[in-house]
Design a protein around this motif. Structure first.
Motif, short mmCIF file in Angstrom:
data_model
loop_
_atom_site.label_atom_id
_atom_site.label_comp_id
_atom_site.label_asym_id
_atom_site.label_seq_id
_atom_site.Cartn_x
_atom_site.Cartn_y
_atom_site.Cartn_z
N GLN A 1 -4.85 -3.59 -2.64
CA GLN A 1 -5.43 -3.91 -1.34
C GLN A 1 -4.40 -4.06 -0.23
O GLN A 1 -4.71 -4.51 0.87
N HIS B 1 -6.81 1.75 -4.35
CA HIS B 1 -7.02 0.38 -3.85
C HIS B 1 -6.20 0.13 -2.59
O HIS B 1 -5.57 -0.92 -2.42
N VAL C 1 -8.21 -3.24 2.37
CA VAL C 1 -9.43 -3.96 2.00
C VAL C 1 -10.63 -3.27 2.65
O VAL C 1 -10.66 -3.08 3.86
#
Length: 417
Positions: A69, A127, A130
Motif C-alpha cells: 500500500q 498492492h 491505498v
C-alpha cells in the motif's frame, strides 16, 4: 528520434472524471486520490523515460514486488521471482502468471524476445497505494492497484489488462506511436488488440467464441457494466448512471474531436481507439479461426512498419500491404482487412471502393468468416477479384479509347502538316 512517452493507464481519465461527480464521498475520494497519484507519476515519467533504453536484459525474467500500500516503488519488497517459490499472495501470483503468459505469447507466436525484443526483464508491483483505481506501465515496470473494492477490483485479476499494459512497451520499442490524437488512439488500440489476443490464446478461443471485452474482471459485481471497452461493439461496454454511456465510436463518422490535454484524454486516445479496435475484430472474424494467427501477424507487422505519427489511414494502408505480403494479393486475409476498414469508414488508399463490398456487407449482416481449416479462397475472394477485374476492365477500356483518340489526333496533325 523524440517520442512522447506517458504513464499508460488502463482506466481512462473520462471515467475518473465521472466519479468526481458521485454523491458517494468514498467514491469521490478514491477517484481524486487516483487522479492525483497518476498526475504525480506523469511528472516523474520524463526521468524514467531517459532510462528506457538501458533496461537490463534478462530473457524476459519476471520479478514481482509488494508495495504494501505504499507509493514508492524502490521500497517495495521482493514477493516472487523466477528462482523462488510461488507466493501465497494471490495478487502476486496473478501478476507473475500474467507477465509470463504475455511474455510467452510474444515469444511463441510472434517470435519476440520480451517487450523490447532484447530480453527485457519484466518487473511487476502489486498492492500499490491505498484503494488505487488503476494499473499502468510507466516505461520500466507494470504497477497494479487493488481497486477501491466498491467500483473496481484488484487489477491483477484481468489478464487482458496485463497484456494491454505490456503491449504499450512493445509499441514504445517499435513504432513509438505518439500518445495523442489518432496516433495515440492507435497506441491504445494496439494494446487492446493484443490484450484480447493474449487472453484468447491463453484460453484457446476462436475469434467467433471470444467475448472481445477489455477488463471484464475490473468492475466489482455491484457495477452494472460488461467491461471497460468492447472491441466487438464499441460504445456498448457500459451504460449506467455512475459512469454514463460508453463514449467509444465504431465508425469515422463519429470520431470524437477532443482537446489534446489530460482532461480531453489527449485527443480522445481511449475513446477513438474504438474505431481501429472494431477494424481488428472484423478482420479476425471475417478471416475466422484464431485471432492470434493471420490477424495478429498482420497487425504486428504493421505496427513494426509504422512510425511515431502514423494516423488511421496510414495504418489501414499498411495492414492492407502486409496482408498482401504475407498471404498474397486478393487473398481472403487481404479482403478481410479491406472489408474491415471499409466497415469503420476508412477506404484503403488506391483500392477501388467496390472491392470487398460484398465481404463488408456480409460482416454487417453478421455472417461468419472462414473458420479454421477452410479454404482461404472461396466466395469472399471470388467476389473481391470479380469487382477488381471489373474496375481493371473499365480502366483498360478508357485507356484504349484515349489511345485511339491520340492516334486519330496524330494522323490529323500529319495530314494537315
Amino acid at each position: 528520434m523524440s517520442r512522447t512517452r506517458r504513464v499508460n493507464c488502463i482506466i481512462p481519465p473520462h471515467l475518473l472524471d465521472k466519479l468526481l461527480d458521485s454523491e458517494h464521498t468514498g467514491v469521490r475520494k478514491a477517484a481524486l486520490d487516483t487522479m492525483l497519484t497518476t498526475a504525480r507519476l506523469r511528472g516523474e515519467r520524463g526521468l524514467r523515460a531517459s532510462f528506457v533504453g538501458a533496461a537490463s536484459a534478462g530473457n524476459g525474467r519476471r520479478t514481482v514486488f509488494d508495495c504494501q500500500q505504499g507509493r514508492l516503488l524502490p521500497t517495495a519488497t521482493l514477493a516472487q521471482s523466477e528462482d523462488g517459490a510461488a507466493s501465497t499472495d494471490e495478487s502476486v501470483r496473478r501478476a507473475f502468471d500474467g507477465l509470463g503468459t504475455t511474455r510467452d505469447f510474444y515469444r511463441t507466436v510472434l517470435q519476440r524476445n520480451s517487450v523490447d525484443d532484447r530480453g527485457m526483464r519484466l518487473d511487476g508491483y502489486v498492492h500499490f497505494d491505498v484503494k488505487f483505481n488503476n494499473a499502468f506501465w510507466d516505461g520500466r515496470q507494470m504497477v497494479f492497484g487493488d481497486g477501491d473494492g466498491t467500483l473496481f477490483t484488484d487489477f491483477t485479476r484481468s489478464l487482458d489488462v496485463i497484456a494491454h499494459e505490456l503491449t504499450h512497451a512493445v509499441t514504445e520499442f517499435t513504432a513509438g506511436l505518439a500518445y495523442h490524437g489518432q496516433s495515440g488512439a492507435l497506441n491504445e488500440s494496439m494494446s487492446d488488440v493484443f490484450g484480447s489476443v493474449v487472453k484468447q490464446w491463453s484460453l484457446n478461443q476462436s475469434a467467433e467464441v471470444a467475448d472481445w471485452l477489455i477488463g471484464a474482471e475490473v468492475f466489482t459485481p455491484e457495477i452494472d457494466a460488461d467491461a471497460l471497452r468492447s472491441m466487438k461493439a464499441p460504445g456498448h461496454a457500459y451504460d449506467n448512471e455512475l459512469f454514463g454511456k460508453d463514449p467509444q465510436p465504431d465508425h469515422m463518422s463519429h470520431f470524437a474531436h477532443l482537446p489534446d490535454n489530460e482532461r480531453g484524454d489527449f485527443g480522445g486516445v481511449h475513446i477513438n481507439s474504438g474505431i481501429p479496435n472494431k477494424a481488428f475484430y472484423l478482420t479476425a472474424t471475417n478471416i475466422g479461426g484464431s485471432s492470434w494467427g493471420a490477424p495478429a501477424l498482420i497487425w504486428y507487422e504493421s505496427l513494426k512498419a509504422s512510425s511515431i505519427d502514423t494516423q488511421f489511414q496510414g495504418f489501414a494502408d499498411t495492414t492492407h500491404q502486409k496482408a498482401e505480403e504475407l498471404y498474397g494479393a486478393g487473398s481472403n486475409e487481404q479482403l478481410a482487412v479491406l472489408a474491415a476498414w471499409q466497415e469503420v469508414g476508412i477506404q484503403v488508399s488506391g483500392v477501388p471502393a467496390g472491392v470487398a463490398r460484398d465481404l463488408g456487407r456480409a460482416g454487417r449482416n453478421g455472417a461468419p468468416g472462414r473458420t479454421a481449416g477452410q479454404d482461404t479462397g472461396g466466395a469472399a475472394r471470388d467476389d473481391g477479384l470479380t469487382a477488381l477485374n471489373r474496375q481493371i476492365d473499365a480502366l483498360a477500356s478508357q485507356v484504349a479509347s484515349l489511345s485511339k483518340a491520340m492516334t486519330a489526333m496524330q494522323r490529323e496533325h500529319v495530314t494537315r502538316g
